[in-house]
Design an enzyme around this catalytic site. Sequence first.
Site, PDB file in Angstrom:
ATOM      1  N   ILE A 269      36.958  43.303  43.452  1.00 23.70           N
ATOM      2  CA  ILE A 269      35.845  42.455  43.848  1.00 23.70           C
ATOM      3  C   ILE A 269      35.081  43.137  44.977  1.00 23.70           C
ATOM      4  O   ILE A 269      35.640  43.915  45.751  1.00 23.70           O
ATOM      5  CB  ILE A 269      36.288  41.047  44.285  1.00 23.70           C
ATOM      6  CG1 ILE A 269      37.207  41.100  45.513  1.00 23.70           C
ATOM      7  CG2 ILE A 269      36.970  40.325  43.138  1.00 23.70           C
ATOM      8  CD1 ILE A 269      37.491  39.733  46.135  1.00 23.70           C
ATOM      9  N   SER A 270      33.774  42.861  45.065  1.00 23.61           N
ATOM     10  CA  SER A 270      32.911  43.448  46.074  1.00 23.61           C
ATOM     11  C   SER A 270      33.023  44.971  45.982  1.00 23.61           C
ATOM     12  O   SER A 270      32.830  45.536  44.910  1.00 23.61           O
ATOM     13  CB  SER A 270      33.283  42.918  47.464  1.00 23.61           C
ATOM     14  OG  SER A 270      32.306  43.270  48.415  1.00 23.61           O
ATOM     15  N   GLY A 271      33.369  45.652  47.082  1.00 23.50           N
ATOM     16  CA  GLY A 271      33.540  47.103  47.016  1.00 23.50           C
ATOM     17  C   GLY A 271      34.596  47.527  46.037  1.00 23.50           C
ATOM     18  O   GLY A 271      34.588  48.662  45.533  1.00 23.50           O
ATOM     19  N   GLY A 273      34.671  46.626  43.165  1.00 19.68           N
ATOM     20  CA  GLY A 273      33.944  46.880  41.926  1.00 19.68           C
ATOM     21  C   GLY A 273      33.513  48.320  41.786  1.00 19.68           C
ATOM     22  O   GLY A 273      33.038  48.733  40.721  1.00 19.68           O
TER      23      GLY A 273
END
Length: 428
Positions: A269-271, A273
Amino acid sequence: MKHRSSTLMAIFIFLLSASLLQSRAAFSTEEPLAVSDMHATAFHYFFQDGDMDFHFGNLILGSSVHGGAGIGEAFYAASRIRDGNAGDWQREWAELAGRVEARGETSLAAGHLVSARDQLLRAAYYYRLSLVSMLPDNPAFKERGAKVRELFQKGGALFDPPVEYFEVPFEGTSLPGYFRKAASGDRPVKTLLMIGGGETFAEDLFFYIAHQAHARGYNFATVDLPGQGLLPLEGMVFRTDTQAPVKAVVDVLVKRPDVDTERLSAFGISGGGLFVPQAAMFDPRIKAVAMCSAVVDARPLFATMPAALDTPEERAGWTSFHEGVVKSICWRYGVPMDHPEKLIEANEGNTFDPAKVAVPALIIVGEGEYRSREVQRQQKIALDNFPNPSKKMVVTPSDEGASNHCVMENRALIGQVLFDWLDETMGE
């Protein structure tokens, strides 16, 4: 509201006809945004300060479905916080953590293990929340960070089977992590490794989706990578070759007899990704990847973020909470805290090549986050170039409270999308 351009609509229609995009959110008629404010929310939760409201609605209220917070406790603490005031935020969550910790210790002493477990885990997470916007030179930062880990391990040990704390040897030090077995015994089963982003602690990710993984028969593993948790205190900041620490984590997982090495997947999730598909480019032991959302190139994404673009005059108007959050992110990326614009440069080369990610791939992105032109552009690059036919993108809708960055506000929906896809892709 304005209609999207015909080009974008054509893209949407094509993706739908290919069965790669599944959401009525794709038909949004709102104009795409030039900025990518990852802390924007689809609607107002409690605070007027946007950054504080994001953290309250997503990190706190979102975690309540998995035992990270109690609704009554959360709103009581919030009612005592002045809008945008970092000191109030840090004090109230720590004081709440102390009260919940005391209840947990009372139950533990009396042998009430389920009550003790639930209270200690919630106390650990409240201490964690008190660190949001706190700068690392505050003595309380390290003290409370240690308290998070202590209470989480104490509470996690009361599950059956217990949540295991483990450390991954890496470059002369270690990366801390947690492993929750799907069931007792050493029978190899499907395993999910979850990786967070620029502001996460491993404990956050347990409350994000570990309970749903367990309910579906998955082992769940998560770790702090360089840049995350308390590791920047050791000088371990974010780097552009995150595949190296992730490889070290996978090295540990595949040696476990209870991990089915043919059904080891990773979710970022977030970074994360970026970190997860980047790792899959180099490590064929990762058999499937999921991202919320895909970050093909972090540099242009940071170049659209208000925190990196605001002028010194605009920064002077920031609340103490928002200022603390931005400075903390700078610290984690190894850039001067008073120069958030350098976050753009720090992410030069922080990329992955979707054409080199050979395994099945899932993209999940909230409708609100998907309004960003840069987010749209990067999802399209990823989806168009992932070579495996088992690829898919899901835009989760605002009218189901599933719109914000990482969709932390509707974790049940994320669990449905993620695990249904994993079961169909890798077999139940």
